[in-house]
Design a protein around this motif. Structure first.
Motif, PDB file in Angstrom:
ATOM      1  N   VAL A  15     -35.040  90.364 -29.119  1.00 47.90           N
ATOM      2  CA  VAL A  15     -34.090  89.807 -30.076  1.00 47.90           C
ATOM      3  C   VAL A  15     -34.414  88.325 -30.260  1.00 47.90           C
ATOM      4  O   VAL A  15     -35.086  87.710 -29.424  1.00 47.90           O
ATOM      5  CB  VAL A  15     -32.636  89.976 -29.610  1.00 47.90           C
ATOM      6  CG1 VAL A  15     -32.282  91.446 -29.508  1.00 47.90           C
ATOM      7  CG2 VAL A  15     -32.409  89.272 -28.275  1.00 47.90           C
ATOM      8  N   THR A  16     -33.948  87.764 -31.356  1.00 46.97           N
ATOM      9  CA  THR A  16     -34.231  86.358 -31.658  1.00 46.97           C
ATOM     10  C   THR A  16     -33.404  85.461 -30.748  1.00 46.97           C
ATOM     11  O   THR A  16     -32.179  85.613 -30.661  1.00 46.97           O
ATOM     12  CB  THR A  16     -33.904  86.050 -33.122  1.00 46.97           C
ATOM     13  OG1 THR A  16     -34.648  86.949 -33.955  1.00 46.97           O
ATOM     14  CG2 THR A  16     -34.274  84.610 -33.468  1.00 46.97           C
ATOM     15  N   ALA A  17     -34.064  84.533 -30.093  1.00 53.85           N
ATOM     16  CA  ALA A  17     -33.361  83.605 -29.202  1.00 53.85           C
ATOM     17  C   ALA A  17     -32.509  82.639 -30.016  1.00 53.85           C
ATOM     18  O   ALA A  17     -32.893  82.204 -31.101  1.00 53.85           O
ATOM     19  CB  ALA A  17     -34.368  82.825 -28.360  1.00 53.85           C
ATOM     20  N   GLN A  18     -31.336  82.323 -29.519  1.00 50.37           N
ATOM     21  CA  GLN A  18     -30.472  81.357 -30.182  1.00 50.37           C
ATOM     22  C   GLN A  18     -31.002  79.938 -29.959  1.00 50.37           C
ATOM     23  O   GLN A  18     -31.779  79.685 -29.037  1.00 50.37           O
ATOM     24  CB  GLN A  18     -29.038  81.472 -29.638  1.00 50.37           C
ATOM     25  CG  GLN A  18     -28.403  82.832 -29.884  1.00 50.37           C
ATOM     26  CD  GLN A  18     -28.194  83.129 -31.360  1.00 50.37           C
ATOM     27  OE1 GLN A  18     -28.062  82.215 -32.169  1.00 50.37           O
ATOM     28  NE2 GLN A  18     -28.161  84.404 -31.709  1.00 50.37           N
ATOM     29  N   SER A  77     -31.167  87.307 -41.103  1.00 51.10           N
ATOM     30  CA  SER A  77     -30.482  87.505 -39.818  1.00 51.10           C
ATOM     31  C   SER A  77     -31.135  88.596 -38.969  1.00 51.10           C
ATOM     32  O   SER A  77     -30.555  89.051 -37.985  1.00 51.10           O
ATOM     33  CB  SER A  77     -29.012  87.869 -40.062  1.00 51.10           C
ATOM     34  OG  SER A  77     -28.905  89.056 -40.824  1.00 51.10           O
ATOM     35  N   ALA A  78     -32.354  89.003 -39.347  1.00 47.61           N
ATOM     36  CA  ALA A  78     -33.013  90.114 -38.647  1.00 47.61           C
ATOM     37  C   ALA A  78     -33.852  89.629 -37.472  1.00 47.61           C
ATOM     38  O   ALA A  78     -34.437  88.536 -37.506  1.00 47.61           O
ATOM     39  CB  ALA A  78     -33.890  90.894 -39.620  1.00 47.61           C
ATOM     40  N   ASP A  79     -33.911  90.467 -36.433  1.00 44.27           N
ATOM     41  CA  ASP A  79     -34.808  90.206 -35.300  1.00 44.27           C
ATOM     42  C   ASP A  79     -36.195  90.785 -35.542  1.00 44.27           C
ATOM     43  O   ASP A  79     -37.171  90.305 -34.971  1.00 44.27           O
ATOM     44  CB  ASP A  79     -34.238  90.843 -34.026  1.00 44.27           C
ATOM     45  CG  ASP A  79     -32.850  90.340 -33.688  1.00 44.27           C
ATOM     46  OD1 ASP A  79     -32.667  89.108 -33.627  1.00 44.27           O
ATOM     47  OD2 ASP A  79     -31.948  91.174 -33.497  1.00 44.27           O
ATOM     48  N   ALA A  80     -36.267  91.830 -36.355  1.00 45.21           N
ATOM     49  CA  ALA A  80     -37.536  92.504 -36.612  1.00 45.21           C
ATOM     50  C   ALA A  80     -37.531  93.067 -38.025  1.00 45.21           C
ATOM     51  O   ALA A  80     -36.482  93.271 -38.631  1.00 45.21           O
ATOM     52  CB  ALA A  80     -37.772  93.625 -35.591  1.00 45.21           C
ATOM     53  N   CYS A 136     -40.604  87.502 -44.722  1.00 40.94           N
ATOM     54  CA  CYS A 136     -40.167  87.752 -43.345  1.00 40.94           C
ATOM     55  C   CYS A 136     -40.748  86.715 -42.392  1.00 40.94           C
ATOM     56  O   CYS A 136     -40.064  86.226 -41.486  1.00 40.94           O
ATOM     57  CB  CYS A 136     -40.574  89.154 -42.902  1.00 40.94           C
ATOM     58  SG  CYS A 136     -39.612  90.483 -43.659  1.00 40.94           S
ATOM     59  N   SER A 137     -42.006  86.367 -42.605  1.00 39.02           N
ATOM     60  CA  SER A 137     -42.635  85.351 -41.764  1.00 39.02           C
ATOM     61  C   SER A 137     -41.993  83.985 -41.979  1.00 39.02           C
ATOM     62  O   SER A 137     -41.702  83.257 -41.016  1.00 39.02           O
ATOM     63  CB  SER A 137     -44.140  85.283 -42.054  1.00 39.02           C
ATOM     64  OG  SER A 137     -44.768  84.309 -41.250  1.00 39.02           O
ATOM     65  N   LEU A 138     -41.748  83.621 -43.235  1.00 38.54           N
ATOM     66  CA  LEU A 138     -41.114  82.337 -43.542  1.00 38.54           C
ATOM     67  C   LEU A 138     -39.717  82.250 -42.939  1.00 38.54           C
ATOM     68  O   LEU A 138     -39.300  81.193 -42.454  1.00 38.54           O
ATOM     69  CB  LEU A 138     -41.030  82.141 -45.055  1.00 38.54           C
ATOM     70  CG  LEU A 138     -42.322  81.770 -45.795  1.00 38.54           C
ATOM     71  CD1 LEU A 138     -42.101  81.798 -47.293  1.00 38.54           C
ATOM     72  CD2 LEU A 138     -42.804  80.390 -45.361  1.00 38.54           C
ATOM     73  N   LEU A 139     -38.999  83.370 -42.944  1.00 38.51           N
ATOM     74  CA  LEU A 139     -37.628  83.402 -42.448  1.00 38.51           C
ATOM     75  C   LEU A 139     -37.552  83.570 -40.928  1.00 38.51           C
ATOM     76  O   LEU A 139     -36.487  83.807 -40.379  1.00 38.51           O
ATOM     77  CB  LEU A 139     -36.852  84.529 -43.137  1.00 38.51           C
ATOM     78  CG  LEU A 139     -36.579  84.299 -44.628  1.00 38.51           C
ATOM     79  CD1 LEU A 139     -36.134  85.592 -45.296  1.00 38.51           C
ATOM     80  CD2 LEU A 139     -35.552  83.198 -44.829  1.00 38.51           C
ATOM     81  N   ARG A 140     -38.685  83.468 -40.263  1.00 40.43           N
ATOM     82  CA  ARG A 140     -38.776  83.517 -38.802  1.00 40.43           C
ATOM     83  C   ARG A 140     -38.275  84.836 -38.223  1.00 40.43           C
ATOM     84  O   ARG A 140     -37.636  84.866 -37.164  1.00 40.43           O
ATOM     85  CB  ARG A 140     -38.016  82.354 -38.166  1.00 40.43           C
ATOM     86  CG  ARG A 140     -38.733  81.010 -38.255  1.00 40.43           C
ATOM     87  CD  ARG A 140     -37.914  79.894 -37.641  1.00 40.43           C
ATOM     88  NE  ARG A 140     -37.552  80.181 -36.251  1.00 40.43           N
ATOM     89  CZ  ARG A 140     -36.641  79.485 -35.571  1.00 40.43           C
ATOM     90  NH1 ARG A 140     -35.999  78.489 -36.140  1.00 40.43           N
ATOM     91  NH2 ARG A 140     -36.358  79.781 -34.324  1.00 40.43           N
ATOM     92  N   VAL A 141     -38.566  85.938 -38.921  1.00 42.27           N
ATOM     93  CA  VAL A 141     -38.311  87.249 -38.331  1.00 42.27           C
ATOM     94  C   VAL A 141     -39.307  87.404 -37.190  1.00 42.27           C
ATOM     95  O   VAL A 141     -40.523  87.358 -37.396  1.00 42.27           O
ATOM     96  CB  VAL A 141     -38.477  88.369 -39.374  1.00 42.27           C
ATOM     97  CG1 VAL A 141     -38.284  89.729 -38.723  1.00 42.27           C
ATOM     98  CG2 VAL A 141     -37.475  88.179 -40.504  1.00 42.27           C
ATOM     99  N   GLN A 142     -38.817  87.580 -35.999  1.00 41.16           N
ATOM    100  CA  GLN A 142     -39.655  87.438 -34.808  1.00 41.16           C
ATOM    101  C   GLN A 142     -40.743  88.499 -34.695  1.00 41.16           C
ATOM    102  O   GLN A 142     -41.856  88.210 -34.270  1.00 41.16           O
ATOM    103  CB  GLN A 142     -38.778  87.456 -33.553  1.00 41.16           C
ATOM    104  CG  GLN A 142     -39.545  87.176 -32.274  1.00 41.16           C
ATOM    105  CD  GLN A 142     -38.631  86.798 -31.128  1.00 41.16           C
ATOM    106  OE1 GLN A 142     -37.454  86.545 -31.314  1.00 41.16           O
ATOM    107  NE2 GLN A 142     -39.178  86.754 -29.923  1.00 41.16           N
ATOM    108  N   SER A 143     -40.427  89.743 -35.051  1.00 37.34           N
ATOM    109  CA  SER A 143     -41.395  90.831 -34.906  1.00 37.34           C
ATOM    110  C   SER A 143     -41.584  91.531 -36.247  1.00 37.34           C
ATOM    111  O   SER A 143     -40.605  92.009 -36.835  1.00 37.34           O
ATOM    112  CB  SER A 143     -40.920  91.848 -33.855  1.00 37.34           C
ATOM    113  OG  SER A 143     -40.709  91.221 -32.597  1.00 37.34           O
ATOM    114  N   ILE A 144     -42.819  91.586 -36.712  1.00 37.87           N
ATOM    115  CA  ILE A 144     -43.140  92.273 -37.959  1.00 37.87           C
ATOM    116  C   ILE A 144     -44.023  93.470 -37.636  1.00 37.87           C
ATOM    117  O   ILE A 144     -45.098  93.327 -37.058  1.00 37.87           O
ATOM    118  CB  ILE A 144     -43.840  91.331 -38.950  1.00 37.87           C
ATOM    119  CG1 ILE A 144     -42.886  90.187 -39.336  1.00 37.87           C
ATOM    120  CG2 ILE A 144     -44.293  92.087 -40.194  1.00 37.87           C
ATOM    121  CD1 ILE A 144     -43.503  89.167 -40.282  1.00 37.87           C
ATOM    122  N   VAL A 145     -43.533  94.651 -37.987  1.00 39.17           N
ATOM    123  CA  VAL A 145     -44.242  95.899 -37.734  1.00 39.17           C
ATOM    124  C   VAL A 145     -44.646  96.509 -39.071  1.00 39.17           C
ATOM    125  O   VAL A 145     -43.813  96.650 -39.969  1.00 39.17           O
ATOM    126  CB  VAL A 145     -43.345  96.900 -36.964  1.00 39.17           C
ATOM    127  CG1 VAL A 145     -44.068  98.226 -36.771  1.00 39.17           C
ATOM    128  CG2 VAL A 145     -42.923  96.304 -35.620  1.00 39.17           C
TER     129      VAL A 145
END
Length: 439
Positions: free
Chosen positions: A233-236, A112-115, A152-161
């Motif tokens: 934030v992750t778009a719905q 459920s994370a955006d980043a 995180c990439s598989l789960l479509r976390v939009q921004s990885i820092v």
């Protein structure tokens, strides 16, 4: 070295709260980083600081490690959520554990994370090793750093820092950051992971966490907090046809002025939007009806979009219960076999023939592992043949469902493309399942 950021970050929706997690390997400083963010952004009260003193010094990790077992062992076990805000933005932080045996908790937080802020402990990597005439050996990242990044990439976390931590403990911090950054870029490129930024920092001393530490490591970009304030934030899933998992049925509400005495079906809109006059189909019965009224979370009549709670009243009584789906008619083709990428979280290996409970939304169906297609080698990133998946493995499988489900590829819809496998005997969460496009 300048910051590495995605151009899309400029268009970030900074009006909404950003949900982000910290993850990575054990003892990389995740809890300390969150403690530093809370302290330096002045969102921790004095009595809270007084409660995390050890030997006369502040132990920042204790601000998130609240379980007695965590404080005794000095590790993070469960996900700890904290809220804080700056003048620019609100944040919800999830402190995910780094130990392999708690990977399921990390997956829960990431879903459920955006980043995600993936910490990398600079003191654990052989960044200074050289052989021969100054030839630098290949940089190897820790396995859990790679695993958490892939998840995180598989789960479509939009921004990885990537946050390269503990550089204050290294004499030549600039060289260490340069070489570790190269290793991170090489890994991300090979894995197809989009990197929002790579930031050098010291969570212990606060360098580049909230305020910039000038002229350090050759880095000229923003601090970690400044970067987080600009991430999107992750778009719905509003472009996807309407889908609504029924969570609760309110039978013949006393609020006759809003429901006309009919049952109200409550839940959260998974995709698209719903408004009065729409035709919907009930899954699994296939019966259709027209939406008579839509209530928002405070029972106000209005259209509701994806990501928001709604109460739906139909124009006629149908057999609808918890676990059913209300869908746009003819927009989905229910299937009884799916190919999916799974993150295997159970101690017992995944083998063909085993039967599990599969949960989609609030609907439970039996799922049989028809076959294992392959497994991802965490080190080489290559797909390898496999007869089973061990704990914390990532691989592709084919699942045969006892009853049909309406699914979409996870790349298209986070909700309709994800399931959870649960062991039928122990009731443990065994896997996160991400639906792949049909062959």
């Amino acid at each position: 070295m300048t910051s590495t950021t995605l151009e899309s970050n400029v268009a970030a929706d900074t009006g909404a709260a950003l949900r982000f997690i910290t993850c990575g390997s054990v003892d990389d400083g995740k809890s300390t980083l969150i403690g530093r963010l809370l302290v330096d952004s002045k969102t921790v009260l004095q009595d809270q600081l007084a409660g995390v003193q050890r030997g006369g010094e502040t132990d920042l990790a204790l601000l998130t490690d609240g379980l007695s077992a965590e404080r005794e062992q000095g590790i993070t076990i469960d996900v700890a959520y904290r809220y804080f805000a700056t003048a620019q933005r609100k944040f919800i932080i999830g402190d995910a554990p780094g130990h392999e045996q708690y990977t399921r908790n990390m997956v829960t937080a990431a879903s459920s994370a955006d980043a995600a802020v993936v910490l990398v402990d600079a003191t654990k990597l052989p960044w200074a090793a050289e052989v021969g005439d100054g030839e630098v050996v290949r940089r190897e990242l820790l396995a859990q750093t790679r695993r958490h990044t892939l998840l995180c990439s598989l789960l479509r976390v939009q921004s990885i820092v990537f946050a390269v931590n503990k550089l204050d403990a290294i004499d030549n911090a600039a060289l260490a950051f340069e070489r570790i950054s190269t290793a991170l870029h090489d890994f991300a490129g090979a894995a197809g992971v989009q990197v929002a930024a790579i930031v050098p920092l010291s969570a212990l001393k606060g360098w580049n966490v909230v305020t910039r530490h000038a002229d350090w490591c050759g880095y000229e970009g923003p601090s970690l907090l400044e970067l987080l304030e600009q991430l999107p934030v992750t778009a719905q899933d509003e472009a996807v046809p309407f889908a609504f998992p029924v969570q609760w049925v309110e039978k013949f509400s006393s609020s006759s002025d809003t429901s006309q005495g009919r049952r109200v079906f409550w839940g959260r809109v998974a995709a698209g939007q719903v408004a009065p006059g729409q035709t919907i189909a009930v899954m699994p019965s296939g019966k259709t009806a027209t939406v008579a009224q839509v209530l928002n979370h405070v029972r106000e009549p209005m259209a509701v979009h994806a990501g928001h709670s709604a109460g739906i009243v139909l124009d006629r009584e149908l057999d609808v219960s918890r676990g059913d789906w209300l869908l746009a008619p003819d927009a989905f083709e229910p299937v009884r076999e799916i190919t999916a990428t799974v993150a295997w979280l159970d101690d017992e290996p995944l083998v063909p023939g085993r039967i599990y409970w599969a949960l989609q939304g609030h609907r439970w169906v039996k799922a049989k592992v028809a076959r294992i297609v392959d497994r991802v080698n965490i080190t080489t990133l290559a797909s390898e043949p496999a007869t089973q998946l061990e704990a914390n493995s990532i691989g592709d499988v084919v699942l045969a469902l006892q009853q049909p489900l309406a699914v979409l590829p996870f790349a298209q819809s986070r909700t309709l493309g994800s399931l959870v496998l649960v062991d039928t005997a122990s009731h443990k969460t065994s896997a996160a399942v991400l639906v792949r496009p049909a062959a």
